[in-house]
Design an enzyme around this catalytic site. Sequence first.
Site, short mmCIF file in Angstrom:
data_model
loop_
_atom_site.label_atom_id
_atom_site.label_comp_id
_atom_site.label_asym_id
_atom_site.label_seq_id
_atom_site.Cartn_x
_atom_site.Cartn_y
_atom_site.Cartn_z
N CYS A 1 0.86 -1.19 0.00
CA CYS A 1 0.00 0.00 0.00
C CYS A 1 0.89 1.23 0.00
CB CYS A 1 -0.87 -0.02 1.26
SG CYS A 1 -1.95 1.40 1.44
N HIS B 1 -10.25 0.49 1.68
CA HIS B 1 -9.85 1.82 2.18
C HIS B 1 -11.08 2.70 2.40
CE1 HIS B 1 -5.50 2.17 2.30
NE2 HIS B 1 -5.35 1.69 1.08
N HIS C 1 -8.62 -4.08 -2.52
CA HIS C 1 -7.78 -3.35 -1.56
C HIS C 1 -8.26 -1.90 -1.43
CE1 HIS C 1 -3.73 -2.19 0.23
NE2 HIS C 1 -4.18 -1.02 -0.19
N GLU C 2 -8.49 -1.26 -2.58
CA GLU C 2 -8.92 0.15 -2.56
C GLU C 2 -10.33 0.29 -1.99
OE1 GLU C 2 -6.62 2.16 -2.87
OE2 GLU C 2 -5.23 0.77 -3.85
#
Length: 157
Positions: free
Chosen positions: A86, A132, A128-129
């Site tokens: 990241c 967030h 993954h994003e």
Amino acid sequence: MKLEYYPSKYLDMACDPVEFFDEVLHKQLDEMKKIMEEHKGLGLAANQVGLNKRMFLFKDNKGIVHEVINPKIKSTNGAVSISEGCLSAPDVFVSISRPEDVGFEYQDRNGEWQNALAFGLEARAVLHEYDHLDGIFFLSKVNRQIRRAAIAKLKRQ
Ligand code: CO
């Protein structure tokens, strides 16, 4: 606008939906793209640059940067463990199990709804994003021992 590094309150923040697809938004997306390119990232979520908005960028296998706004995950398939990193945690890579592919809907910068399917590393970036935007940092997905080692490495930098 600047890249936030762990630990940062922005990384714990769940973002709000984007309502206005105006010039302000377009400028923010352009600036996010610049920051992602500067740091040679494959993905960047708005809260990683201090913006409380449900949007992120990811780079596909051809190097094209996609803007994903107000995403909704519609389907996932399979599970695979891949080492991931990241931009907010430089030089830290941990193996995380996630779905192999993901179907999702999102709005583009003009507010038009789009459908997409992502596989392999693209799916990895999207998932993954997406995390967030809910304030979920990738290091929360590994066991305590691995997390401690990763955080210790970040502190030494
Ligand atoms: Co990240």
